[in-house]
Scaffold this motif. Structure first.
Motif, PDB file in Angstrom:
ATOM      1  N   SER A 178      -8.283   1.542   0.462  1.00 17.18           N
ATOM      2  CA  SER A 178      -8.065   1.969   1.841  1.00 17.18           C
ATOM      3  C   SER A 178      -8.093   0.782   2.798  1.00 17.18           C
ATOM      4  O   SER A 178      -7.261   0.672   3.699  1.00 17.18           O
ATOM      5  N   ARG A 179      -9.041  -0.117   2.594  1.00 21.88           N
ATOM      6  CA  ARG A 179      -9.149  -1.300   3.447  1.00 21.88           C
ATOM      7  C   ARG A 179      -7.945  -2.224   3.287  1.00 21.88           C
ATOM      8  O   ARG A 179      -7.563  -2.939   4.218  1.00 21.88           O
ATOM      9  N   ASP A 218      -3.799   0.978   1.323  1.00 17.29           N
ATOM     10  CA  ASP A 218      -3.353   2.168   0.601  1.00 17.29           C
ATOM     11  C   ASP A 218      -4.252   3.351   0.933  1.00 17.29           C
ATOM     12  O   ASP A 218      -5.425   3.381   0.545  1.00 17.29           O
ATOM     13  N   GLN A 219      -3.704   4.350   1.630  1.00 11.45           N
ATOM     14  CA  GLN A 219      -4.478   5.514   2.054  1.00 11.45           C
ATOM     15  C   GLN A 219      -4.245   6.737   1.156  1.00 11.45           C
ATOM     16  O   GLN A 219      -4.591   7.854   1.525  1.00 11.45           O
ATOM     17  N   ASN A 238       1.681   0.060  -1.448  1.00 15.43           N
ATOM     18  CA  ASN A 238       1.158  -0.004  -0.082  1.00 15.43           C
ATOM     19  C   ASN A 238       0.370  -1.282   0.192  1.00 15.43           C
ATOM     20  O   ASN A 238      -0.036  -1.528   1.338  1.00 15.43           O
ATOM     21  N   ARG A 245      -7.395   8.702   0.273  1.00 14.50           N
ATOM     22  CA  ARG A 245      -7.958   9.315   1.489  1.00 14.50           C
ATOM     23  C   ARG A 245      -7.138  10.536   1.912  1.00 14.50           C
ATOM     24  O   ARG A 245      -7.684  11.574   2.293  1.00 14.50           O
ATOM     25  N   MET A 246      -5.808  10.426   1.818  1.00 17.10           N
ATOM     26  CA  MET A 246      -4.949  11.544   2.209  1.00 17.10           C
ATOM     27  C   MET A 246      -5.101  12.735   1.260  1.00 17.10           C
ATOM     28  O   MET A 246      -4.914  13.884   1.659  1.00 17.10           O
TER      29      MET A 246
END
Length: 206
Positions: free
Chosen positions: A3-4, A7-8, A59, A11-12
């Motif tokens: 995420s950092r 690449d989310q 990503n 999380r999504m």
């Protein structure tokens, strides 16, 4: 870490959570452990797994670096958890005299005297929990660093291979599983033993 680094995906999909139900794999978390629990000759040995956390390397801004950092985040968290368990045992040993004795017994003999456990019904289970926390987290860190697909360690090795070798490496499939089953134990033991010796040395010095 993913995420950092941009690449989310996880999380999504609601996977960045401490809620265990989000990580349950019907086969690896429920079916296989239950089958092994009642399998004759298993002697209490269980194996299982959770759903893999999705990562989309497209990503990432720097794919090789970011993929390696994301890969190392898991084993690093295991090492942090092992150190945290060690610090908890140090605190218990300093706060309670019974705790110091119980910890040394556990480190030397692999168990705590039943009379000592009866005398400390709260402290002794805590000590066993933290001691197992060290052992299990060291095992998980070593296991995930084995450089065979689909384990995390393979994400590091694959970035160092030429294209032709990479195609063969990614297609290991069942061969990789067989290698893990037959040689994973000795390799993990070789990786864990030095760290385990250091942790035990600290506990015996309390």
């Amino acid at each position: 870490m993913a995420s950092r680094l941009g690449d989310q995906t996880a999380r999504m999909l609601g996977r960045v959570t401490l809620n265990p139900t989000k990580h349950i794999d019907p086969v690896g978390t429920i079916l296989i452990p239950l089958a092994m629990l009642f399998l004759p000759g298993s002697r209490g040995f269980l194996i299982g797994w959770a759903r893999p956390t999705p990562v989309n390397t497209r990503n990432f801004k720097r794919i090789v670096r970011d993929d390696i950092l994301t890969t190392l985040a898991g084993p690093a968290s295991n090492l942090v958890a092992a150190v945290a368990s060690l610090l908890a045992l140090v605190i218990v040993a300093k706060v309670t005299p019974v705790g110091a004795v119980a910890i040394k017994e556990l480190a030397v003999m692999g168990g705590i005297d039943p009379q000592l456990m009866a005398a400390s019904p709260i402290v002794s289970p805590m000590i066993i929990l933290f001691y197992m926390g060290i052992w299990l987290n060291l095992l998980l860190a070593a296991f995930n660093l084995i450089p065979l697909p689909p384990l995390d360690g393979s994400h590091i090795i694959r970035h160092m291979l030429p294209y032709k070798a990479l195609r063969v490496y990614d297609s290991l499939g069942m061969i990789s599983l067989i290698l893990i089953l037959f040689f994973g134990g000795p390799v993990i033991s070789l990786m864990v033993s030095p760290a385990w010796a250091v942790f035990n040395h600290v506990l015996l010095a309390l």
